[in-house]
Structures are given as structure tokens and as C-alpha cells.
Scaffold this active site. Structure first.
Site, short mmCIF file in Angstrom:
data_model
loop_
_atom_site.label_atom_id
_atom_site.label_comp_id
_atom_site.label_asym_id
_atom_site.label_seq_id
_atom_site.Cartn_x
_atom_site.Cartn_y
_atom_site.Cartn_z
CB SER A 228 -0.94 0.00 1.21
OG SER A 228 -0.22 -0.10 2.42
N GLY A 230 -0.40 4.62 0.20
CA GLY A 230 -1.08 5.81 0.66
C GLY A 230 -1.73 6.59 -0.46
N GLY A 233 -1.78 5.12 -4.06
CA GLY A 233 -2.50 3.92 -4.42
C GLY A 233 -1.88 2.65 -3.86
N GLY A 276 -6.11 1.19 5.05
CA GLY A 276 -5.32 0.01 4.72
C GLY A 276 -6.00 -1.27 5.13
CG ASP A 277 -6.99 -1.79 9.07
OD1 ASP A 277 -5.84 -2.25 8.91
OD2 ASP A 277 -7.30 -1.02 10.00
#
Length: 348
Positions: A228, A230, A233, A276-277
Site C-alpha cells: 500500500s 497511501g 494507491g 489500509g484495513d
């Protein structure tokens, strides 16, 4: 569809304070205050449940002041199999600056589990294992829990035929990625750039370096690797399904990966906490549904975008997620190693 199990050894009660133009060292007027049950695995479970996937949660949860967790699980029809321990969940303070779209985290100490608590959790996870079932091992480990905890769980789950997604950082991630036995490695891992650099002990300055590192992990036995990025993308790499050639020895087979690079969607941001989760939830949901690897990247990006407009582990309805997924700009590529070569494909 198989139930997905999330494992959160160190859940948290997230206290989100929203304020415009946060000024350090001064008195600030908050616009709102909200409490949400949190922790990476809890956030993943909330998103999966909103998407309609049967979800079960376990981990180590302080018995005191756990009403927010009970309410979340009841509201989303998530099966609660947490091991309850003495004390209360840790509190994470999230200072959301609405003018700058920035979030500052202040994480407090957690209740300390006993060795018996950790043993009870390991037994519970094994009891829940089933062939083909996805387990998401997520978040930090409480103080006193050995860094090999996730590797031990992965080994036990694979022995039972289950599949494992790992989303952690620091020493637990480095320990997991250093495993030499294929059965100890997760099926899916999702670090961010800084977490992957720390785990591998080297700088990954650009996409080429990230792709090379991700392919190295795939070649070692991790089926899917997503980084990831941020505001930039995400990037995902996997071993192609059609690469299996039993007559060729592994050491003689050229390394090969297929990947995608997804651009982020520009959406209103209520909180970046848990994006992110949500990405992990979208990946696991897509793989559980049997979607192609590029489609998994597209849908996971939509999950992350849908989460950004909400405080807490919540997603919009499926129709909205479908519409977001259709807007994702995603390019695919393939990688053949010895030497490493990246071939760009058209956007899909």
C-alpha cells in the site's frame, strides 16, 4: 461462501477527535468526538461484514469497557470468539485535522496478557481452522507476546488447510517474512512501503524496486504480495496460476510474477484511519469470491476509497462499491526474472 476469521491480538478503542487546523501547543475547538471499536483485524471484520461476507473475530480483548466492541459485533452480525482477558482495551487517540486532511495517532499502552491468555488464543484459532477458510492475522502484538506468534499460527493454519493473510509491521513482519519453510509463510501479505523496507532491511525507492522485492517474496512462496502506497494507491504482485510445471525443478524455473498498479480514487475524506484495513478486506473478499488478481486490486482499491468517507470500520453498500470499482484506474504488468524484466500492459 466460507466464513472469514480475523485475529486481532491487540485491539483498541479508537477515540477520533475532529478539528480544523490543529494547532499544537494551543487550545483547539473540536468539531466532534467519536468512539469506535478498532484494531486492524476488527476493522477488516467490520468491512467484510458490511460487504456481506460471514465474519468471525477472535483475539485478546480486555473485559473492562468493551461495550463498543459488543455493540459493533451485534450490529454487523459478526460472531465474537475473542478470548477475554483482565483489564480494558487500549485506547488510540486519532486527531483528524479536517482542513489539512491529516490524521495524528496517539497510541496508549495495552493490557498485558498472560502466557495462559496467549495459549488460549492459539488453541482457539486452531479450533476455528477449516480447509480453504481465510484467516486474517492483523495488527501489533501486545508486550510480552513472542514475535514468532504469527509464524506459529500460520504454520498451524496451513496444516489444517486454511489460508492466511498477514497485515502487521516491525519485528512480527520481519520474523514472518524470514521464514524458511513454505508452510510458515502467509498466502497474502500487505505491508506499506516503510514496513516492507524495514522488514527487508533495504531502501525501496521506486516502483521497480518495490516490484523486485515483491517478486522475491512471491518466489519464496507467498502467493500474493500487496504494497500500500497511501496517496499513491497500491501495487500488487502474485504468482500466475498457469506457471505450475511439475516436470521442471523449482531451481530451474524462471521466476515469473503478474501484477497490477492501482491509482487511488479521489473521494471526500472523513478519516484515513483504517483505509489500509479496508484494502485488506477487499483483497480477501475478492480472493474468497474467486476473482482474478487484477479484479482483486480494483475492488480492494474501491474498499479503501469507500472507507475514507467514514469514521470507524464501515463501508458503503455493495452498489456504491461496484460503482467505485468501475472507476479505478489499474494497469497490469508481468515480470520474468533472470534477469528481472517488467512488461507493461494496457489499463484494464
Amino acid at each position: 461462501m466460507n466464513t472469514v476469521v480475523t485475529v486481532t491480538p491487540n485491539p483498541a478503542l479508537d477515540q477520533t477527535v475532529r478539528v480544523a487546523n490543529l494547532a499544537l501547543g494551543e487550545v483547539n475547538l473540536a468539531a466532534s468526538l467519536e468512539f469506535n471499536a478498532g484494531g486492524k483485524g476488527v476493522n477488516v471484520a467490520g468491512c467484510l461484514a458490511d460487504y456481506g461476507i460471514a465474519t468471525l473475530v477472535t483475539g485478546l480483548l480486555g473485559s473492562d469497557d468493551a461495550a463498543a466492541f459488543d455493540a459493533l459485533f451485534a450490529d454487523k452480525q459478526i460472531v465474537d470468539r475473542f478470548v477475554r482477558i483482565a483489564g480494558r482495551p487500549r485506547i488510540n487517540v486519532k486527531l483528524v485535522d479536517t482542513a489539512r486532511d491529516q490524521t495524528t495517532d496517539i497510541n496508549l499502552a495495552t493490557s498485558l496478557p498472560t502466557a495462559a491468555d496467549v495459549d488460549a488464543l492459539e488453541r482457539r484459532v486452531v479450533e476455528l481452522a477449516a480447509p480453504g477458510r481465510w484467516f486474517v492475522l492483523a495488527g501489533s502484538l501486545p508486550p510480552g507476546v513472542d514475535v514468532s506468534f504469527y509464524r506459529r499460527l500460520t504454520r498451524a493454519l496451513h496444516a489444517a488447510g486454511a489460508r492466511v493473510a498477514l497485515d502487521t509491521s516491525g519485528a512480527p513482519l520481519a520474523e514472518a517474512l524470514a521464514a524458511s519453510q513454505p508452510g510458515d509463510l502467509p498466502d497474502l501479505v500487505k505491508p506499506n512501503r516503510a514496513e516492507l523496507e524495514a522488514a527487508l532491511g533495504r531502501s525501496l525507492a521506486d516502483d521497480d524496486a518495490l516490484i523486485e522485492a515483491a517478486c522475491e517474496l512471491v518466489e519464496r512462496g507467498i502467493r500474493h504480495v500487496v504494497v500500500s502506497l497511501g496517496e499513491r494507491g497500491a501495487l500488487g504482485v502474485a504468482r500466475p496460476q498457469l506457471q505450475v510445471q511439475p516436470q521442471v525443478q523449482p531451481q530451474d524455473r524462471a521466476a515469473a510474477c503478474e501484477g497490477w498498479r492501482a491509482a487511488p480514487l479521489r473521494v471526500p475524506v472523513a478519516s484515513t484511519v483504517g483505509a489500509g484495513d479496508a484494502l485488506v478486506a477487499g483483497l480477501v473478499a475478492s480472493l474468497a469470491e474467486g476473482r482474478s488478481w487484477p479484479e482483486a486490486g480494483r475492488r480492494a482499491t474501491a474498499f479503501a476509497a469507500g472507507k475514507l468517507a467514514r469514521v470507524g470500520p464501515h463501508l458503503p453498500d455493495r452498489a456504491t462499491l461496484d460503482a467505485l470499482a468501475a472507476q479505478v484506474e489499474l494497469r497490469t504488468f508481468s515480470v520474468a526474472a533472470k534477469p528481472l524484466r517488467v512488461t507493461q500492459h494496457q489499463a484494464v
